[in-house]
Structures are given as structure tokens and as C-alpha cells.
Scaffold this motif. Structure first.
Motif, PDB file in Angstrom:
ATOM      1  N   GLU A   1      34.939 -17.544 124.036  1.00  0.00           N
ATOM      2  CA  GLU A   1      36.141 -17.507 123.203  1.00  0.00           C
ATOM      3  C   GLU A   1      35.902 -18.191 121.845  1.00  0.00           C
ATOM      4  O   GLU A   1      36.197 -17.619 120.790  1.00  0.00           O
ATOM      5  N   SER A   2      35.312 -19.378 121.884  1.00  0.00           N
ATOM      6  CA  SER A   2      35.048 -20.104 120.636  1.00  0.00           C
ATOM      7  C   SER A   2      34.116 -19.297 119.733  1.00  0.00           C
ATOM      8  O   SER A   2      34.318 -19.204 118.519  1.00  0.00           O
TER       9      SER A   2
ATOM     10  N   PHE B   1      35.224 -24.475 115.307  1.00  0.00           N
ATOM     11  CA  PHE B   1      35.892 -23.437 116.082  1.00  0.00           C
ATOM     12  C   PHE B   1      35.800 -23.659 117.586  1.00  0.00           C
ATOM     13  O   PHE B   1      36.181 -22.806 118.362  1.00  0.00           O
TER      14      PHE B   1
ATOM     15  N   SER C   1      35.121 -26.410 125.314  1.00  0.00           N
ATOM     16  CA  SER C   1      33.787 -26.436 124.695  1.00  0.00           C
ATOM     17  C   SER C   1      33.503 -27.793 124.057  1.00  0.00           C
ATOM     18  O   SER C   1      32.406 -28.333 124.161  1.00  0.00           O
ATOM     19  N   ARG C   2      34.508 -28.312 123.399  1.00  0.00           N
ATOM     20  CA  ARG C   2      34.357 -29.619 122.751  1.00  0.00           C
ATOM     21  C   ARG C   2      34.106 -30.708 123.812  1.00  0.00           C
ATOM     22  O   ARG C   2      33.223 -31.553 123.666  1.00  0.00           O
TER      23      ARG C   2
ATOM     24  N   ALA D   1      35.827 -16.262 118.057  1.00  0.00           N
ATOM     25  CA  ALA D   1      36.690 -16.667 116.939  1.00  0.00           C
ATOM     26  C   ALA D   1      35.831 -16.999 115.715  1.00  0.00           C
ATOM     27  O   ALA D   1      36.126 -16.591 114.590  1.00  0.00           O
TER      28      ALA D   1
ATOM     29  N   GLY E   1      29.432 -23.265 121.908  1.00  0.00           N
ATOM     30  CA  GLY E   1      30.743 -23.074 122.515  1.00  0.00           C
ATOM     31  C   GLY E   1      30.758 -22.018 123.607  1.00  0.00           C
ATOM     32  O   GLY E   1      29.722 -21.468 123.971  1.00  0.00           O
TER      33      GLY E   1
ATOM     34  N   ASN F   1      36.806 -24.591 121.114  1.00  0.00           N
ATOM     35  CA  ASN F   1      38.078 -24.865 121.800  1.00  0.00           C
ATOM     36  C   ASN F   1      37.935 -26.145 122.638  1.00  0.00           C
ATOM     37  O   ASN F   1      36.826 -26.709 122.742  1.00  0.00           O
ATOM     38  N   THR F   2      39.018 -26.568 123.258  1.00  0.00           N
ATOM     39  CA  THR F   2      38.996 -27.868 123.945  1.00  0.00           C
ATOM     40  C   THR F   2      37.918 -27.956 125.034  1.00  0.00           C
ATOM     41  O   THR F   2      37.142 -28.916 125.048  1.00  0.00           O
TER      42      THR F   2
END
Ligand code: ATP
Ligand code: MG
Length: 418
Positions: free
Chosen positions: A170-171, A226, A231-232, A174, A167, A228-229
């Protein structure tokens, strides 16, 4: 200590082993070039800080595996891996405007770790780095090169591609918080090594091999949950591109690189064939490897040549030669002259230095020479050589002027009839 033994964790590459290494390197070089990676060669010694700052103060390599060099003024170390030197060279030469910067490297690496099968203190790697490409297309391409390389080595059935996403920052932040919470609640079941990592580098605990750690990790929260959008989406794109070219990775949520600047794609090619040291090639995406890189994203991988060479079966024997044999002292200088002419004409020639004709012929057979070229005074007087075909045992006289052509013809017929 015995000076008759190589240093612990190092090994000699005798000609057969060296040939295997070279075969692996050759395949690597050919393919890397085909994908647009040019060779770079950085020094084996660097300022220790080059590794500290790129690999991170908490990495295994920096905390316990570095070979420091005694030097009068500066703290220097032998390189434990290739990426740091490439990043340093990128900065040294101000190559920010040359991106995408695509390079390949090969050579010895040094890590002071416990020697065992497949784990040495001086080992060799081939690897690539692609600096200045943010697109997931680069990830797919770099993995494609790795897969292609292993296929060319004939290993595609033996290896599995494992993939994970670390990620973005940020990911990961978290996840790190949640993971640390979870692991802190199970600290009494963790190994001493992992307890040390808990504060400094908790993600690294995920790839611990300790049985107690593994039991704790089995119920740990997963990084995948975990992401985030963005990263996904990045991961999805990499997977789609790979699928497009017929590469199907196995997702492994425990695969980590554990360093702050690694992000998004992390991957390894593993094999069950080599026991515990089953990773043959590993890589991932990173950002700002050295702080001064100012926003340069990169992706790369490295493969251990020793591990690949153990698996590679395509090595052929050394190419065959012709043995030059003089009969009588006076023929020696003619043997040397003819040998040079033949070598210039592309024939591999081995000169017999001493002993009787019989002894020299024995050696010629031992080195699997294709033919023996025998020269005595009677041959020299007539400007001919006696050529004995060592595979068939037949013998003919060949004029000096056609020697190269005839021997090249013989060598091109690789049939060994005996
Ligand atoms: P490992 O988990 O085996 O210690 P690593 O994460 O330290 O691997 P990398 O730094 O990713 O390994 O190196 C890439 C490749 O280099 C490995 O997959 C392996 O093939 C090879 N390699 C690493 N360390 C050694 C070693 N000590 N001896 C031989 N090969 C090695
Ligand atoms: Mg290691």
C-alpha cells in the motif's frame, strides 16, 4: 578473439587469488553456521523463467544481463544471482512446513554487463536466505550476520551500513503514483535509460548514477514520507533491534531494490575504497518471490567475493611443506613411499621430480619448503634420512621411524630465521 585470453569479464583465480577467495568463503561459512544457516547448493543453470519470475521482467538483470544457454528444447540461463534458485528449490521440495528455512550459498554468478574494476561477467557471491519469518527480529538478525561477517574480515571501519524501508504494498503504491507524477513533470531532464524506466519501474530511477537524473531526484518526494503506520512501525522495530546490538545504520531514502515483491527492509554495506563499485553486500526483505510460494516472506543478502577479496588483508601465505629429494634413481620409490607415510601423518610434502641435488634444493627454497628430506642409497641402507632445515641451514640424520614426528615439530616452529 584469442584463445590465450580468458573470456572478457571472466578471470582466472591463480593460487594466491584463490586462497584469498577461500579465506573469505571460510569466514562466511563459519559464521553462517553459527547463526543457524545450513549450506544449500542449487544448480548454476535454471529455466530462464525461474529468474524472469523472481527478478521481474523489468529488472536490469533480466532485461539485459542474462546469459541464455543454447539448448534443444528449453530456455535455460546461467544464474545471475542466488535467491531465485533457492526459492525454486524451496518449491521443488515442498518445504513450506520446514520454515523458518535458513540457508547459505556460495558460488559463481553470471551477468552480461560492462566489465570494469569490481564488475565482472563471472563473479562469485556468498549469500544467505531466511524464508518464512515475518518478524523484524529476522531483519535485525540477518543484518547482524552481515555486519559480523564484514567485521571478521577486518572491514568494519571501511564500510557503512545504509538502510531504507520500501514499505508494504500500500505504501509503495501511493509513493509510486506521486513519484511518477513528479518525474513525468521533469521527463526532459531524465536520461534515456530513466525515461524507459518511468513507465515500468520508476522506483529504480532513484538509484541512477546519471548526473542529470540525480539533479531531478534531489527534489523528488521521498518514500519515507509515504510509509503507512504498520510500515513505519516495522522499520522502527528493525532500527531499535539494531541499536540494541550496537549497529547504527545510515538512513538512505534513495536506496531501492525496485522490484514489486521487495518490501520493508532494504540495505547495503558500501565502501568508499572501491570507487564506483562500492557496494560489497546488499540485501532486503521480500514477499512471495515466486507466486506459488503462497504467502512466504523472506529476507536475505548477497556479497561479492571479488570485491571483498580486494579489501581483505588477513590472508596468510600457503602453509609450508617439506621437500623430498632422491639422490639416484634407486631412491625414487623409497621417496614416494616415505612421502605417502608422511602425508598420512599430516605433513605437507612436495616431491622433486627431476634434476640434480642442487637444482632440487633450489626448487625447495623457491617454494619456501621448511625442510628438505634427502634420500640416497647410503641413507636407505641405514633406514635414515638427511633432513636439512632450510631456514637455519643446519642438517641432521633422522631415522625413518621418527621422521614424521620430527618434521611435524619443525613445521610447528614457524620462525623463519633467514
Ligand atoms: P550494482 O549496483 O553494483 O550493479 P547489484 O544491485 O546488481 O549491484 P546485487 O544483485 O545486489 O548487486 O549483488 C550483490 C553483490 O554482488 C553486490 O553488492 C556486489 O558486491 C556483487 N556483484 C554484483 N554484480 C557484480 C559483478 N558484475 N561483478 C562483481 N561483483 C558483483
Ligand atoms: Mg548490477
Amino acid at each position: 578473439m584469442s584463445i590465450l585470453q580468458p573470456v572478457r569479464g571472466t578471470q582466472d583465480l591463480l593460487p594466491d587469488a584463490a586462497r584469498r577467495h577461500r579465506a573469505v568463503e571460510r569466514i562466511f561459512c563459519t559464521l553462517a553456521e553459527r547463526y543457524g544457516f545450513e549450506e544449500i547448493a542449487t544448480p548454476i543453470i535454471e529455466f530462464t523463467d525461474v529468474f524472469r519470475r523472481t527478478l521481474g521482467e523489468t529488472s536490469d538483470v533480466v532485461t539485459k544481463e542474462m546469459y541464455a544457454i543454447m539448448s534443444c528444447r528449453d530456455a535455460l540461463s546461467l544464474r545471475p544471482e542466488g535467491t531465485a534458485g533457492v526459492a525454486r528449490a524451496f518449491l521443488s521440495h515442498g518445504l513450506h512446513h520446514e520454515v523458518p528455512f535458513k540457508v547459505s550459498y556460495r558460488g559463481p554468478m553470471f551477468r552480461h554487463e560492462r566489465p570494469q574494476k569490481g564488475r565482472l561477467r563471472q563473479f562469485h557471491q556468498v549469500g544467505i536466505e531466511l524464508l518464512g519469518a515475518e518478524s523484524p527480529l529476522a531483519d535485525a538478525e540477518v543484518i547482524a550476520l552481515a555486519a559480523h561477517f564484514l567485521t571478521e574480515l577486518g572491514l568494519s571501519r571501511m564500510v557503512t551500513l545504509e538502510l531504507n524501508s520500501l514499505g508494504d504494498t500500500e505504501s509503495r503504491a501511493a509513493y509510486r503514483t506521486r513519484l511518477t507524477d513528479y518525474l513525468s513533470r521533469h521527463v526532459e531532464s531524465l536520461s534515456i535509460e530513466s525515461r524507459k524506466r518511468l513507465e515500468r519501474n520508476p522506483l529504480r530511477i532513484l538509484d541512477s548514477k546519471d548526473a542529470g537524473d540525480r539533479a531531478v531526484i534531489a527534489d523528488a518526494p521521498l518514500l519515507t514520507d509515504f510509509l503507512n503506520t504498520p510500515s513505519r512501525q516495522f522499520l522502527d522495530k528493525v532500527c531499535t533491534f539494531l541499536e540494541e546490538i550496537g549497529i547504527n545504520p545510515v538512513m538512505n531514502p534513495y536506496l531501492v531494490r525496485g522490484l514489486d515483491y521487495y518490501c520493508h527492509t532494504a540495505f547495503e554495506f558500501t565502501t568508499p575504497v572501491l570507487g564506483a563499485q562500492g557496494t560489497v553486500l546488499a540485501g532486503g526483505r521480500y514477499h512471495d518471490l515466486i507466486q506459488q510460494m503462497g504467502g512466504v516472506a523472506g529476507i536475505g543478502w548477497a556479497a561479492g567475493i571479488e570485491r571483498l577479496a580486494m579489501l581483505y588483508e588477513g590472508v596468510t601465505a600457503a602453509s609450508r611443506s617439506v621437500a623430498m629429494i632422491s639422490v639416484g634413481d634407486s631412491a625414487e620409490s623409497m621417496v614416494l613411499r616415505l612421502a605417502q607415510d608422511l602425508r598420512k601423518a599430516g605433513v605437507r610434502v612436495d616431491i622433486g621430480y627431476s634434476g640434480s641435488l642442487a637444482k632440487r634444493l633450489k626448487r625447495a627454497n623457491k617454494i619456501r619448503a621448511r625442510a628438505a628430506v634427502i634420500l640416497g642409497d647410503s641413507e636407505i641402507d641405514r633406514s635414515i634420512a638427511t633432513v636439512r632445515d632450510l631456514d637455519s641451514g643446519t642438517q641432521i640424520e633422522v631415522p625413518f621411524s621418527s621422521l614424521a614426528t620430527y618434521l611435524r615439530y619443525l613445521l610447528s616452529r614457524e620462525v623463519e630465521e633467514r
